[in-house]
Design a protein around this motif. Structure first.
Motif, PDB file in Angstrom:
ATOM      1  N   ASN A   1       0.855  -1.365  -0.354  1.00  0.00           N
ATOM      2  CA  ASN A   1       0.109   0.083   0.239  1.00  0.00           C
ATOM      3  C   ASN A   1       1.355   0.961   0.263  1.00  0.00           C
ATOM      4  OD1 ASN A   1      -2.605  -1.014   0.168  1.00  0.00           O
ATOM      5  ND2 ASN A   1      -2.382  -1.588   2.191  1.00  0.00           N
TER       6      ASN A   1
ATOM      7  N   THR B   1       0.108   7.148   2.142  1.00  0.00           N
ATOM      8  CA  THR B   1      -0.792   8.020   2.109  1.00  0.00           C
ATOM      9  C   THR B   1      -0.632   9.331   2.307  1.00  0.00           C
ATOM     10  OG1 THR B   1      -0.648   7.733   4.776  1.00  0.00           O
ATOM     11  CG2 THR B   1      -2.402   5.734   3.643  1.00  0.00           C
ATOM     12  N   HIS B   2       0.806   9.857   2.759  1.00  0.00           N
ATOM     13  CA  HIS B   2       1.172  11.186   2.463  1.00  0.00           C
ATOM     14  C   HIS B   2       2.141  11.791   1.221  1.00  0.00           C
ATOM     15  CE1 HIS B   2       4.362   8.597   4.365  1.00  0.00           C
ATOM     16  NE2 HIS B   2       5.243   9.724   3.632  1.00  0.00           N
TER      17      HIS B   2
ATOM     18  N   ILE C   1      -0.012  11.367  -5.140  1.00  0.00           N
ATOM     19  CA  ILE C   1      -0.548  10.685  -4.991  1.00  0.00           C
ATOM     20  C   ILE C   1      -1.639   9.763  -6.295  1.00  0.00           C
ATOM     21  CG2 ILE C   1      -2.486  10.320  -3.000  1.00  0.00           C
ATOM     22  CD1 ILE C   1      -1.462   7.695  -2.139  1.00  0.00           C
TER      23      ILE C   1
ATOM     24  N   GLN D   1      -3.424   5.793  -9.528  1.00  0.00           N
ATOM     25  CA  GLN D   1      -4.613   5.387  -8.989  1.00  0.00           C
ATOM     26  C   GLN D   1      -5.236   4.243 -10.229  1.00  0.00           C
ATOM     27  OE1 GLN D   1      -5.794   5.205  -6.310  1.00  0.00           O
ATOM     28  NE2 GLN D   1      -4.915   6.494  -4.575  1.00  0.00           N
TER      29      GLN D   1
ATOM     30  N   GLY E   1      -3.144   3.183  -6.297  1.00  0.00           N
ATOM     31  CA  GLY E   1      -2.850   3.347  -4.441  1.00  0.00           C
ATOM     32  C   GLY E   1      -1.791   1.695  -4.386  1.00  0.00           C
ATOM     33  N   THR E   2      -1.271   0.776  -5.337  1.00  0.00           N
ATOM     34  CA  THR E   2      -0.345  -0.146  -4.279  1.00  0.00           C
ATOM     35  C   THR E   2       0.904  -0.114  -5.491  1.00  0.00           C
ATOM     36  OG1 THR E   2      -0.906  -1.447  -6.238  1.00  0.00           O
ATOM     37  CG2 THR E   2      -2.314  -1.827  -4.518  1.00  0.00           C
TER      38      THR E   2
END
Ligand code: V1P
Ligand code: CA
Ligand code: ZN
Length: 397
Positions: free
Chosen positions: A341, A344-345, A349, A353, A360-361
């Motif tokens: 994963n 998140t920061h 990002i 996607q 997201g990976t």
């Protein structure tokens, strides 16, 4: 073993000047320096900067580049701008600019761009020869098609040749390995007449349904350097031509078998690995079906030889996957395992996607995202390995 004179353990250095990111080949051109921005942010988001020595090399000088390139070509390259370019100037075409495909456009800041990526490779090579590091990385380099007096295939200055010349000041034999989907013709040609550099390239080779050869059209298994039997370079070139759609298991097996045999026979003192990420599945120009971890397993294999190692970038035309791959390979060098994963920061990002599978990976499934059928039969690959091992017999003199 590393650092006999200066025992200091194992260390990885990262050579990068972020100013390369501000350059653009043009909106429809597949080479996007922006992929380096994404790579940098991934490396930082996973905290890998704390595990390496970081360097920000200034631009290379004209003199440094003239160690390989012709001065006339460098004069031209250093002066040309989109404002002063004359498309009917014979030297413009002779030096590899223009042409119908416009592979090597003249863009703003061209000289700045080429001197930045080149010096990053030179500094990386220098950190190996000075034994400051065991592995040195420059993701902005790897521009393997440039010739001494000609730009070719998105490459203007051959930073790899310059870096190998630096390695040769300390090491007797350097092995160059190229896993970009294209043939590493510029590096091969530069060292074709010496036995101090062995060049090994894995690439797609063949003619498409319209009769066009896959760029640059060279690198068949029978191309092993100069035909002249008195040339010292004879047998110090190995080309592994592959067909569309090669998969993880085939590539890993082929890479381990052939590269292992070359290292065993040639006994290099240093290794340069060009990690072009256009051999991944889903690449905009490439035709292979590799996943990120299979590409990275080549880095693991080469790292296991425990020789001073220079890792450089190269092609790669689906920017989010280029960034994922080079981040993963940076982690392989420092011995880190990364979470699938994405942090998140992570800035940008949203750029990670847009995947069919695994948005997201870090490790989406890329296998056949562009649906290139695998036309590499087990039998053909067996034959290729057999040919490759036969070619290595020339090393016995
Ligand atoms: O195929 C050609 C041209 C056609 N001419 C007869 C030669 N050029 C390729 C160049 C690929 C360069 C790869 C560089 C690297 O190995 C190292 C950084 O990855 C080409 C392609 C293609 N599909 O092969 N140029 C372009 N596409 C291109 C497309 C749009 C705009 C400009 C160039
Ligand atoms: Ca290659
Ligand atoms: Zn390529």
């Amino acid at each position: 073993t590393f650092g006999m004179e200066k025992p200091q353990g194992y260390s990885v250095s990262f050579h990068y000047n972020p100013h390369v990111e501000y350059h653009h080949f043009g909106s429809s051109h597949p080479m996007k320096p922006w992929r380096l921005t994404l790579t940098k942010h991934l490396v930082l988001a996973y905290g890998l900067e704390f595990t390496m020595d970081l360097y920000q090399p200034p631009p290379a000088t004209f003199e440094q580049l003239s160690q390989f390139h012709d001065e006339g070509y460098l004069e031209f390259l250093s002066k040309i701008t989109p404002q002063n370019v004359e498309h009917d100037d014979p030297s413009y075409l002779a030096y590899g600019f223009g042409g119908e495909s416009n592979d090597c456009p003249v863009f703003d800041g061209l000289w700045n761009y080429v001197t930045l990526y080149s010096n990053a490779s030179l500094w990386a090579a220098n950190s190996l020869t000075s034994q400051q590091s065991s592995i040195a990385i420059n993701w902005s380099g790897g521009l393997h098609h440039a010739k001494k007096n000609m730009a070719s295939g998105f490459c203007y200055i051959n930073d790899i040749v310059l870096a190998i010349q630096q390695l040769l000041t300390r090491h007797q034999r350097v092995l160059y390995i190229d896993i970009d989907v294209h043939h590493g013709d510029g590096v091969e040609q530069a060292f074709e007449s010496t036995d101090r550099v062995f060049t090994l390239s894995y690439h797609k080779f063949g003619i498409d349904k319209n009769g066009y050869p896959f760029f640059p059209g060279t690198g068949n298994i029978h191309e092993m350097g100069p035909n002249d039997p008195s040339s010292r370079g004879k047998g110090h070139t190995l080309n592994i031509p592959l067909e569309d759609g090669i998969d993880d298991d085939q590539y890993k097996w082929l890479f381990k078998t052939i590269t292992g045999a070359v290292v065993e026979k040639y006994q290099p003192e240093a290794i340069v690995l060009q990690c072009g990420a256009d051999s991944l599945g889903g690449d905009r120009l490439g035709k292979f079906n590799l996943n990120i971890k299979a590409h990275g397993s080549c880095v693991e294999t080469v790292k296991s030889f425990e020789k001073p190692l220079l890792l450089i970038g190269g092609g790669g035309y689906t920017p989010r996957n280029v960034a994922r791959t080079w981040c993963h390979e940076t982690a392989v060098c420092v011995g880190a395992t990364l979470h699938n994963n994405l942090p998140t920061h992570l800035p940008y990002i949203q750029a990670f996607q847009g995947d069919e599978n695994g948005g997201g990976t870090l490790y989406p499934d890329l296998h056949n995202t562009k649906r290139h059928d695998n036309v590499n039969s087990a039998q053909k690959l067996q034959k290729l390995v057999q040919h490759a091992l036969e070619n290595l017999r020339y090393l016995e003199g």
